[in-house]
Each structure stands twice: as structure tokens, then as C-alpha cells.
Design a protein around this motif. Structure first.
Motif, mmCIF file in Angstrom:
data_model
loop_
_atom_site.group_PDB
_atom_site.id
_atom_site.type_symbol
_atom_site.label_atom_id
_atom_site.label_comp_id
_atom_site.label_asym_id
_atom_site.label_seq_id
_atom_site.Cartn_x
_atom_site.Cartn_y
_atom_site.Cartn_z
ATOM 1 N N ALA A 104 0.838 -1.208 0.000
ATOM 2 C CA ALA A 104 0.000 0.000 0.000
ATOM 3 C C ALA A 104 0.869 1.253 0.000
ATOM 4 O O ALA A 104 0.566 2.221 -0.710
ATOM 5 N N ARG A 107 2.360 1.624 -3.527
ATOM 6 C CA ARG A 107 1.334 2.077 -4.479
ATOM 7 C C ARG A 107 1.074 3.573 -4.337
ATOM 8 O O ARG A 107 0.765 4.248 -5.316
ATOM 9 N N SER A 108 1.194 4.090 -3.122
ATOM 10 C CA SER A 108 0.935 5.518 -2.907
ATOM 11 C C SER A 108 2.176 6.368 -3.165
ATOM 12 O O SER A 108 2.156 7.578 -2.939
#
Length: 150
Positions: A104, A107-108
Motif C-alpha cells: 500500500a 502504491r501511494s
């Protein structure tokens, strides 16, 4: 092998294990601060609440305990013999949660570094590992897990 403690004493001992401000984490923090890096501790709002958040470098640093986070191939990442099914499920879930949080973050657009406790157990380990952290921060690499000491 039977436990040397009663179940009540074992519970007390386990409750004293800290998740923040561990000795390996303090070593990394001290080194980075002396090297001129500024960071935030345990940044809430980011997946996994990284141990160190360096906004200038858009980097999250996790200082993981080998036992709790299942460092592959490490002698400290053993599974207890007593209550094996419980511990295996718990420790496997910890590792899976770590992977999800790191994915996560990546991905950010956040850079992720994993430092393992066993790499900081000895003076030689610290001398080899800590400069690698600084080098990674200065690089453009998105993800890095400091390799085990040879």
C-alpha cells in the motif's frame, strides 16, 4: 520442551515486550539523527505506522523484529513448540499484514526500507548496516530490504 514459566508468568513476560522504542529502533534513530536526517516517529495515517517517516525523502523505515515479523532464513524467526498452531497463525498473519502495508505504501508512492533486528545485534552488524540505510535514503530506490549479513 516444556515452558519454564507458569502460564500466568509467561503472560506477564510477554506483556512486557515493546512494540515501539525498541533497542534496534533506537540505534537506527540515533545514527540517522547524528547523520543529519530528520524524521517523525510512528507516523499514524500511513499504512503499517512506520517506525520512522522521513518526509523530505518520502521514505518509511521499518525496524522489524525477526521473531515477530518472520525474517526468512533467520535463526531468530523460529516457531515456538508449545501452542504451535496459535503461534504459527499469529506470526504468519503478522508477515502477511506487513506485506500488505508495504504494498500500500509503494502504491501511494512512498519509498519503503526494511531493517531487521538481527542486522543490528552486533557492533560489526551495525557498522555494516547503518551506512546502507543512509545510502538508500540518498538513492532513488523505491523498496529495499537490507540483505542479511554474510
Amino acid at each position: 520442551m516444556t515452558d519454564v514459566f507458569t502460564p500466568e508468568k509467561r503472560s506477564e513476560v510477554m506483556s512486557l515486550i515493546r512494540g515501539k522504542d525498541t533497542k534496534p529502533e533506537k540505534l537506527v534513530r540515533s545514527y540517522l539523527h547524528r547523520s543529519g536526517f530528520r524524521f517523525r516517529l510512528h507516523k499514524r495515517g500511513l499504512p503499517g505506522t512506520p517506525d520512522l517517516w522521513l518526509p523530505k525523502y518520502n521514505a518509511a523505515v521499518f525496524v522489524n523484529g525477526c521473531y515477530w515479523h518472520r525474517h526468512r532464513g533467520c535463526k531468530y524467526a523460529y516457531t515456538p513448540k508449545r501452542n504451535r498452531d496459535f503461534w504459527l497463525a499469529k506470526l504468519t498473519a503478522n508477515a502477511a499484514r506487513d506485506e500488505e502495508n508495504q504494498a500500500a505504501l509503494l502504491r501511494s508512492g512512498v519509498r519503503v526500507l526494511i531493517v531487521w533486528e538481527c542486522q543490528l545485534n552486533t557492533l560489526k552488524g551495525c557498522e555494516r548496516t547503518l551506512p546502507k540505510i543512509e545510502k538508500w535514503l540518498m538513492s532513488k530506490s523505491k523498496y529495499r530490504e537490507i540483505p542479511p549479513l554474510a
